[in-house]
Design an enzyme around this catalytic site. Structure first.
Site, PDB file in Angstrom:
ATOM      1  N   GLY A 186       0.783  -1.232   0.000  1.00 44.12           N
ATOM      2  CA  GLY A 186       0.000   0.000   0.000  1.00 44.12           C
ATOM      3  C   GLY A 186       0.809   1.273   0.000  1.00 44.12           C
ATOM      4  O   GLY A 186       0.257   2.363   0.097  1.00 44.12           O
ATOM      5  N   PRO A 194       4.960  -4.750  -1.107  1.00 43.94           N
ATOM      6  CA  PRO A 194       4.784  -3.617  -2.027  1.00 43.94           C
ATOM      7  C   PRO A 194       4.510  -4.092  -3.454  1.00 43.94           C
ATOM      8  O   PRO A 194       5.166  -5.017  -3.937  1.00 43.94           O
ATOM      9  CB  PRO A 194       6.145  -2.904  -1.961  1.00 43.94           C
ATOM     10  CG  PRO A 194       7.119  -3.994  -1.629  1.00 43.94           C
ATOM     11  CD  PRO A 194       6.382  -4.962  -0.756  1.00 43.94           C
ATOM     12  N   GLY A 195       3.535  -3.510  -4.095  1.00 44.20           N
ATOM     13  CA  GLY A 195       3.281  -3.800  -5.505  1.00 44.20           C
ATOM     14  C   GLY A 195       3.530  -2.529  -6.291  1.00 44.20           C
ATOM     15  O   GLY A 195       4.545  -2.355  -6.977  1.00 44.20           O
ATOM     16  N   ARG A 196       2.601  -1.581  -6.118  1.00 47.97           N
ATOM     17  CA  ARG A 196       2.685  -0.290  -6.790  1.00 47.97           C
ATOM     18  C   ARG A 196       4.035   0.388  -6.594  1.00 47.97           C
ATOM     19  O   ARG A 196       4.604   0.929  -7.549  1.00 47.97           O
ATOM     20  CB  ARG A 196       1.578   0.605  -6.207  1.00 47.97           C
ATOM     21  CG  ARG A 196       1.436   1.969  -6.847  1.00 47.97           C
ATOM     22  CD  ARG A 196       0.574   2.890  -5.970  1.00 47.97           C
ATOM     23  NE  ARG A 196      -0.537   2.183  -5.376  1.00 47.97           N
ATOM     24  CZ  ARG A 196      -1.753   2.100  -5.902  1.00 47.97           C
ATOM     25  NH1 ARG A 196      -2.018   2.716  -7.017  1.00 47.97           N
ATOM     26  NH2 ARG A 196      -2.705   1.420  -5.291  1.00 47.97           N
ATOM     27  N   ARG A 205      -7.992   3.236 -14.011  1.00 44.78           N
ATOM     28  CA  ARG A 205      -7.905   3.832 -12.677  1.00 44.78           C
ATOM     29  C   ARG A 205      -8.539   5.212 -12.576  1.00 44.78           C
ATOM     30  O   ARG A 205      -9.109   5.557 -11.564  1.00 44.78           O
ATOM     31  CB  ARG A 205      -6.446   3.883 -12.212  1.00 44.78           C
ATOM     32  CG  ARG A 205      -5.837   2.485 -12.019  1.00 44.78           C
ATOM     33  CD  ARG A 205      -4.466   2.526 -11.373  1.00 44.78           C
ATOM     34  NE  ARG A 205      -4.528   3.018 -10.016  1.00 44.78           N
ATOM     35  CZ  ARG A 205      -4.215   4.241  -9.623  1.00 44.78           C
ATOM     36  NH1 ARG A 205      -3.752   5.118 -10.510  1.00 44.78           N
ATOM     37  NH2 ARG A 205      -4.329   4.605  -8.374  1.00 44.78           N
ATOM     38  N   CYS A 223     -16.563   4.045 -26.023  1.00 43.63           N
ATOM     39  CA  CYS A 223     -17.911   4.603 -26.076  1.00 43.63           C
ATOM     40  C   CYS A 223     -18.430   4.839 -24.670  1.00 43.63           C
ATOM     41  O   CYS A 223     -19.302   4.119 -24.180  1.00 43.63           O
ATOM     42  CB  CYS A 223     -18.836   3.662 -26.829  1.00 43.63           C
ATOM     43  SG  CYS A 223     -18.206   3.321 -28.456  1.00 43.63           S
TER      44      CYS A 223
HETATM   45  C1  LIG Z   1      -3.049  -5.088  -3.137  1.00 41.14           C
HETATM   46  C2  LIG Z   1      -2.290  -5.720  -2.048  1.00 41.14           C
HETATM   47  C3  LIG Z   1      -0.943  -5.436  -1.890  1.00 41.14           C
HETATM   48  C4  LIG Z   1      -0.192  -4.449  -2.747  1.00 41.14           C
HETATM   49  O1  LIG Z   1      -0.682  -3.169  -2.643  1.00 41.14           O
HETATM   50  P1  LIG Z   1       0.148  -1.963  -3.327  1.00 41.14           P
HETATM   51  O2  LIG Z   1      -0.726  -0.774  -3.090  1.00 41.14           O
HETATM   52  O3  LIG Z   1       0.294  -2.293  -4.757  1.00 41.14           O
HETATM   53  O4  LIG Z   1       1.449  -1.895  -2.625  1.00 41.14           O
HETATM   54  C5  LIG Z   1      -0.249  -6.085  -0.888  1.00 41.14           C
HETATM   55  N1  LIG Z   1      -0.865  -6.990  -0.090  1.00 41.14           N
HETATM   56  C6  LIG Z   1      -2.166  -7.291  -0.219  1.00 41.14           C
HETATM   57  C7  LIG Z   1      -2.761  -8.288   0.671  1.00 41.14           C
HETATM   58  C8  LIG Z   1      -2.923  -6.669  -1.193  1.00 41.14           C
HETATM   59  O5  LIG Z   1      -4.215  -6.978  -1.310  1.00 41.14           O
END
Ligand SMILES: *Cc1c(COP(=O)(O)O)cnc(C)c1O
Length: 463
Positions: free
Chosen positions: A278, A321-323, A360, A391
């Site tokens: 997050g 972390p993803g984002r 998004r 559309c």
């Molecule tokens: C979505 C999610 C993440 C990654 O969130 P980011 O905002 O991309 O860092 C990590 N853990 C869980 C359990 C998630 O659902």
């Protein structure tokens, strides 16, 4: 291509319509390093380059729209997280942000682990050689087949999300004669987004088992009794695009409180705590994200302090972390198709993609920036809304931004920070073909996810 003169949109602050935008940057040709991938720059002719390749070359070779992914930047960011957390913690990249086999290999090489949340993501991870023990399996409604595949594969952990799942996973593991390592995902009553967090007594959401009312404690009680499960820790994920660490502070306090209750009731100290992901990134120049080492330091201090107060040994920390890893490392390259100045309002710039490659903005009003990348321009800034070809009037890519007033059809524009939740959320709306992901590094480009074709569409439609 002809550069016909367009009546420019509104230009002066006193005639600008309402909206959430700042004044135009002093130099629209400047590329703020906060929002662009690290190898992005302009060459002597003013054309934007990434990984040593010009966007005009990329557009020619791979077409538009396309997601352009800076491999060196991706690896650097992944490594920075790994280094920041060190050997006593684990970094799980959240695959849902963007997953492909190339990315899995990079993560593997850089020493990261991987979160998946569906059979498809698990298949991608395994097929690219991520060792199963470095995979965590998430999701609030894993199917029995998905659970069985994950257990058989030997994933390092399954994150249990409900009372039903505790029993299901235990049953599958037992019937396979295995003991599955699991974490229990709880909701601690903290919701964090950007600069605010809300701490409440209960959580009104589909994920996790509420701490409130003793439900999380009951889940642990049940899981500890089952032979098929090895409970290794507690999991909490509090939100997305977070800059303010205080939400993590409240979450860690509450998770450690549960660990203490577990110790007192069962005499076991669970060895792990996962604080989720997050962490925020800069979508526009207004955002100020923290560096991984600052985040690691803050989270480690919070957990250590809470555990000392509770007289618990500090558990092994993991984060997801993803984002924050992939988000800043890619941009979407579009070609401008039409330009419509609306008097006294703004100029609508239509590009050759839209909500099918970036949902998004439509989904949660996300903010992005945009730049002219195939050339520089010293024309007056014009206020634009960058829209797609779908559309749907909500088909907006960038709600409010400034582009040079001489923008013309055929120009290439790019939207930075689209590495996360764009390709992974892409759709076929209007039977528009999903764009490729092209990775660049040291002067070489390669397709890591190819462009969808009409044959792909027709193959699924069996008639
Ligand atoms: C979505 C999610 C993440 C990654 O969130 P980011 O905002 O991309 O860092 C990590 N853990 C869980 C359990 C998630 O659902």
């Amino acid at each position: 291509m002809s550069r016909s003169a367009h009546p420019a949109g509104p230009r002066h602050a006193d005639v600008l319509p309402e909206g959430h935008y700042s004044a135009p940057a002093d130099d629209l040709n400047a590329l703020d390093p906060k929002v662009w991938a690290r190898t992005v720059g302009r060459d002597a002719d003013g054309v934007v380059t990434v990984g040593g390749i010009t966007v005009t070359q990329l557009a020619e070779e791979y077409g538009t729209p396309a997601y352009i992914l800076d491999e060196a930047d991706f690896r650097e960011r992944a490594r920075a997280w790994r280094t920041a957390f060190g050997a006593d913690a684990d970094v799980f990249y959240a695959g849902k942000a963007f997953l492909s086999r190339a990315v899995v290999r990079w993560l593997h090489e850089e020493g990261l682990n991987l979160d998946v949340c569906s059979g498809g993501e698990l298949a991608t991870a395994l097929s690219a050689g991520m060792p199963a023990e470095r995979i965590a399996f998430h999701g609030n409604n894993k199917s029995p087949e998905e659970i069985e595949r994950a257990v058989r594969a030997g994933v390092g952990r399954i994150v249990l999300d409900s009372f039903q799942e505790i029993v299901r996973v235990a049953h599958v593991a037992e019937s396979l004669g295995q003991r599955q390592r699991v974490q229990i995902r709880i909701t601690v009553g903290v919701e964090a987004h950007t600069h605010e967090f809300i701490a409440t007594a209960h959580e009104d959401q589909k994920f996790g088992i509420p701490l409130a009312g003793g439900q999380a404690a009951e889940a642990v009680r049940r899981a500890l009794k089952l032979d098929g499960l090895e409970v290794i820790g507690i999991h909490s994920h509090i939100g997305s695009q977070i800059f303010d660490m205080s939400g993590f502070e409240v979450a860690a306090h509450r998770v450690v409180g549960l660990l203490k209750d577990i110790r007192d009731e069962h005499g076991v100290e669970l060895p792990e705590i996962d604080l989720g992901g997050g962490l925020g990134i800069a979508y526009t120049s207004d955002d100020d994200p923290r560096e991984p080492h600052e985040i690691a330091k803050a989270l480690t201090e919070i957990v250590t302090r809470e555990c000392e107060a509770a007289r618990l040994a500090t558990p092994r920390i993991s984060v997801e972390p993803g984002r924050a890893i992939v988000g800043p490392t890619a941009f979407t390259l579009y070609e401008v198709g039409t330009i419509k100045p609306l008097d006294g309002l703004r100029t609508y710039v239509s590009v050759d993609g839209g909500m099918s490659d970036n949902i998004r903005t439509a989904l949660y009003d996300a903010e992005y920036s945009v730049a002219l990348v195939s050339r520089t321009s010293n024309a007056e800034p014009m206020l634009v809304r960058v829209v797609g070809k779908h559309c749907e009037s909500g088909d907006i890519v960038v709600k409010d931004a400034f582009l040079p007033g001489d923008l013309a059809p055929g120009d290439l524009v790019a939207v930075p920070a689209t590495g996360a939740y764009c390709r992974s959320m892409a759709s076929n709306y209007n039977h528009v073909l999903r764009p490729p992901v092209v990775s660049v590094r040291d002067g070489a480009a390669r397709v890591v996810v190819r462009r969808e074709t009409e044959e792909d569409l027709l193959r699924l439609d069996v008639g």
